[in-house]
Design an enzyme around this catalytic site. Structure first.
Site, short mmCIF file in Angstrom:
data_model
loop_
_atom_site.label_atom_id
_atom_site.label_comp_id
_atom_site.label_asym_id
_atom_site.label_seq_id
_atom_site.Cartn_x
_atom_site.Cartn_y
_atom_site.Cartn_z
N ASN A 281 1.30 -0.94 0.36
CA ASN A 281 -0.07 0.04 0.11
C ASN A 281 0.92 1.51 0.20
OD1 ASN A 281 1.10 -0.49 2.67
ND2 ASN A 281 -1.03 0.40 3.74
N CYS A 283 2.46 3.70 1.81
CA CYS A 283 3.30 4.01 3.14
C CYS A 283 3.80 2.88 3.85
CB CYS A 283 2.48 4.55 4.55
SG CYS A 283 1.59 5.79 4.32
N GLU A 285 3.24 -0.39 4.33
CA GLU A 285 3.26 -1.77 5.61
C GLU A 285 2.42 -2.40 5.28
OE1 GLU A 285 2.07 1.86 5.75
OE2 GLU A 285 0.01 2.18 6.06
P1 ADP Z 1 -4.92 7.02 9.24
O1 ADP Z 1 -3.72 7.51 10.46
O2 ADP Z 1 -5.42 8.17 8.86
O3 ADP Z 1 -5.57 6.32 9.87
P2 ADP Z 1 -2.53 6.33 8.83
O4 ADP Z 1 -1.38 7.08 8.27
O5 ADP Z 1 -1.79 5.08 9.30
O6 ADP Z 1 -3.83 6.75 8.37
O7 ADP Z 1 -1.34 5.56 6.95
C1 ADP Z 1 -2.44 4.03 7.15
C2 ADP Z 1 -2.76 3.52 5.47
O8 ADP Z 1 -4.02 4.12 4.66
C3 ADP Z 1 -1.58 4.04 4.65
O9 ADP Z 1 -0.07 3.32 3.99
C4 ADP Z 1 -2.00 4.26 3.09
O10 ADP Z 1 -2.56 2.93 2.68
C5 ADP Z 1 -3.96 4.84 3.75
N1 ADP Z 1 -3.52 6.08 3.67
C6 ADP Z 1 -3.66 7.42 4.26
N2 ADP Z 1 -3.60 8.54 4.09
C7 ADP Z 1 -3.83 8.39 2.94
C8 ADP Z 1 -4.58 9.07 1.63
N3 ADP Z 1 -3.85 10.71 2.20
N4 ADP Z 1 -5.26 9.19 0.64
C9 ADP Z 1 -5.44 7.41 0.58
N5 ADP Z 1 -4.86 6.22 1.34
C10 ADP Z 1 -4.44 6.85 2.76
#
Ligand code: ADP
Length: 580
Positions: A281, A283, A285
């Site tokens: 995905n 980021c 992970e």
């Molecule tokens: P959150 O804290 O908003 O739940 P995270 O920062 O833990 O999100 O990111 C987890 C995953 O969510 C990322 O690896 C990606 O797959 C998705 N993600 C995060 N930010 C975005 C975004 N702006 N748009 C689309 N997907 C996102």
């Protein structure tokens, strides 16, 4: 229909930053753009929708109403939060609850533009997409049907980037993509350089997929073959060390590309019979099979301290509840494609991880970059891994194992049966940690006091509460000190602060790159999927330093690595002091 909020439901106690973030993007809005729910209604909507899935399973020990209240209490205590799309969309018409998707990109116009469309639908719902472009024929290859020449992976990535740009105007949050190319693809050099101009492919993170034979060629100083994916023909050879050096140089200049160790990711693929993992995905992970999606959730370690250690009883309780929650999310979610629904429901991957780890260390007086810090990381993640597997086993008894279980590595190793093909992932928790008011993921604090840019340039100022409490207890709290800390971020060089505090309250920039990486490896050891972590380097770090970190990541068993050299890009997400 929105769930009716019971009159006796406790009201969530939110910090100011959380209120701003929730109001801006998470609360449901009416046609006039005004919120039609408050924060209490939001968490109840989510709890109610996720608990309602319990009615599918006659063997459940829970009544849905009782479980909804338990999930609600769990979320508003901020000991656990599901990923953002679940908070935004559970119990709504859109109903897409997963954060992570991987979409295959085949070597034909139809397949490429199908993937663009599928990504757009996913972005609209707040999910992030990862793609491997490794199957596309290289630039200038012949196109049989037209007699023309192909434009290659990088030029197609620009189309995905532009589509993302347009969708984010109307979506719930800006879309995020991961673009991956195998190191033996003939266009690899162009790919490694594709983000060298500022702003280019701005909606993509990119990573090069390194293979075992490539790493061995680097070690031996040998050349390796470039292979055209569509014809399997050799398209020349490159020197592995030179390519590795270019990767290092680009990462030194801009942080992009990162690297992933593809063969290692596939060694941990729980369902190899279903095919190879080719991408993660955005980021990094969550490695996934094509058309697979995963929903994540994070436990807040900052709230799980007891005495001078961890509240293991409570950690066990919340882990079991979180696994049930995330397993229910799989069925509560509406996916944008039937293929995805099918894949997700047959492997049932979930990704439970942690946030607030640095805050826990602060409270326990343990430095992040210490042997004790690493030991605690391993102990916690080992515990969560074991308990999440126990919870998944329990769910398998109540609801049956994941449908592909018999074809999985667990069946051949006579483990389980489990309800979920994976249970653990360490997410960045970019937004969740703001909602919970804790340090993000397993990262050290970026600064003890800082201004954070969130969503569309809005600025939020934060100071770490554990730091404030500790300086007060040490009787060295003063307005002058707090001003100095806000300007510098770190206290490493403030010599009138007691040495023991300076040792414990370390920030990302005080920690050596090796210590960052060791922490990533400590969590990875007990995580099914991967660990979101940035290895921060000082501005004066050399390319050699990055080479060493990459090599060490390989040796320590990490699945990939992302480095960031301070000041190498003009727009940083997190900034200290006046630079904010
Ligand atoms: P959150 O804290 O908003 O739940 P995270 O920062 O833990 O999100 O990111 C987890 C995953 O969510 C990322 O690896 C990606 O797959 C998705 N993600 C995060 N930010 C975005 C975004 N702006 N748009 C689309 N997907 C996102």
């Amino acid at each position: 229909m929105p769930a009716h909020v019971p009159a006796d439901l406790p009201v969530p106690d939110l910090n100011q930053n959380a209120k701003v973030v929730l109001a801006k993007r998470y609360l449901r809005k009416g046609p006039d753009g005004k919120p039609v729910e408050d924060e209490q209604a939001l968490f109840w909507r989510v709890a109610h929708a996720v608990a309602a899935e319990e009615t599918r399973h006659p063997g459940s020990p829970w009544q849905p109403d009782e479980l909804a209240r338990t999930f609600y209490d769990l979320m508003i205590s901020f000991k656990f939060l599901p990923n953002s799309p679940t908070l935004m969309n559970a119990g709504t018409e859109l109903g897409q609850l997963a954060a992570c998707f991987v979409i295959p990109v085949g070597d034909s116009m139809d397949e490429i533009f199908d993937a663009v469309k599928h990504a757009a639908l996913i972005h609209k719902s707040g999910g992030g997409t990862g793609f491997s472009f490794s199957r596309l024929r290289p630039v200038n290859s012949r196109v049989g049907s037209t007699g023309g020449v192909a434009s290659g992976p990088v030029s197609f990535m620009r189309i995905f980037n532009t589509a993302t740009e347009q969708v984010k105007q109307g979506g719930t949050r800006r879309g995020a993509n991961m673009g991956i190319l195998r190191v033996d693809h003939p266009d690899i050099l162009e790919f490694i350089r594709c983000k060298e101009r500022e702003g280019e492919l701005n909606n993509f993170n990119i990573s090069v997929a390194l293979t075992e034979p490539f790493m061995q060629a680097v070690e031996q100083g040998e050349d390796y073959d470039l292979v055209a994916p569509h014809s399997r023909e050799s398209k020349g050879r490159l020197n592995a060390r030179e390519v590795f050096q270019l990767l290092v140089q680009k990462a030194w200049e801009s942080g992009d590309p990162g690297i992933i160790f593809l063969d290692r990711i596939n060694r941990d693929n729980p369902t190899p019979a279903l095919g190879e993992i080719e991408s993660t995905n955005p980021c990094g992970e969550q490695p996934l099979l094509p058309y697979e999606a995963c929903n994540l959730g994070s436990l807040n370690l900052a709230l799980l301290k007891s005495g001078d250690g961890v509240d293991w009883e409570e950690l066990k309780r919340v882990t079991h509840l979180a696994v049930r929650f995330l397993d229910n999310v799989i069925d509560a979610s509406v996916y944008p494609l039937d293929r995805i629904t099918e894949m997700v429901r047959s492997n049932r991957k979930i990704g439970l991880g942690v946030m607030g780890f640095a805050d826990l260390l602060f409270q326990l007086g343990i430095p992040y970059d210490s042997r004790e810090g690493l030991k605690l990381a391993e102990k916690i993640m080992d515990f969560i891994q074991t308990e999440s597997k126990a919870a998944s086993k329990q769910l398998a008894q109540e609801r049956g194992p994941f449908p592909n279980f018999e074809a999985s590595v667990y069946a051949s190793r006579q483990q389980g049966p489990f309800r979920n093909a994976t249970t653990t992932t360490i997410a960045p928790t970019g937004t969740l940690s703001i909602l919970a008011g804790c340090s993000s993921g397993v990262e050290p604090l970026f600064a003890l006091s800082f201004a954070r840019h969130v969503m569309d340039g809005e600025k939020l100022v934060e100071s770490n509460p554990h730091f404030e409490a500790a300086v007060k207890a040490a009787q060295c709290h003063s307005p002058r000190l707090m001003e100095e800390v806000a300007a510098k971020g770190s206290i490493a060089h403030i010599d009138y602060i007691p040495e023991d505090l300076r040792r414990v309250f370390v920030t990302a920039m005080d920690i050596t790159p090796e210590s960052h990486l060791k922490m990533q490896a400590a969590f990875q050891k007990f995580t099914d999927n991967a660990v979101s972590k940035t290895v921060n380097l000082p501005n004066e770090a050399t390319q050699d330093d990055i080479w060493k970190i990459y090599w060490m990541a390989y040796e320590l068993g990490c699945k990939g690595v992302t480095v960031y050299r301070d000041g190498c890009k003009t727009a940083q997400v997190l900034c200290t002091g006046d630079g904010a």
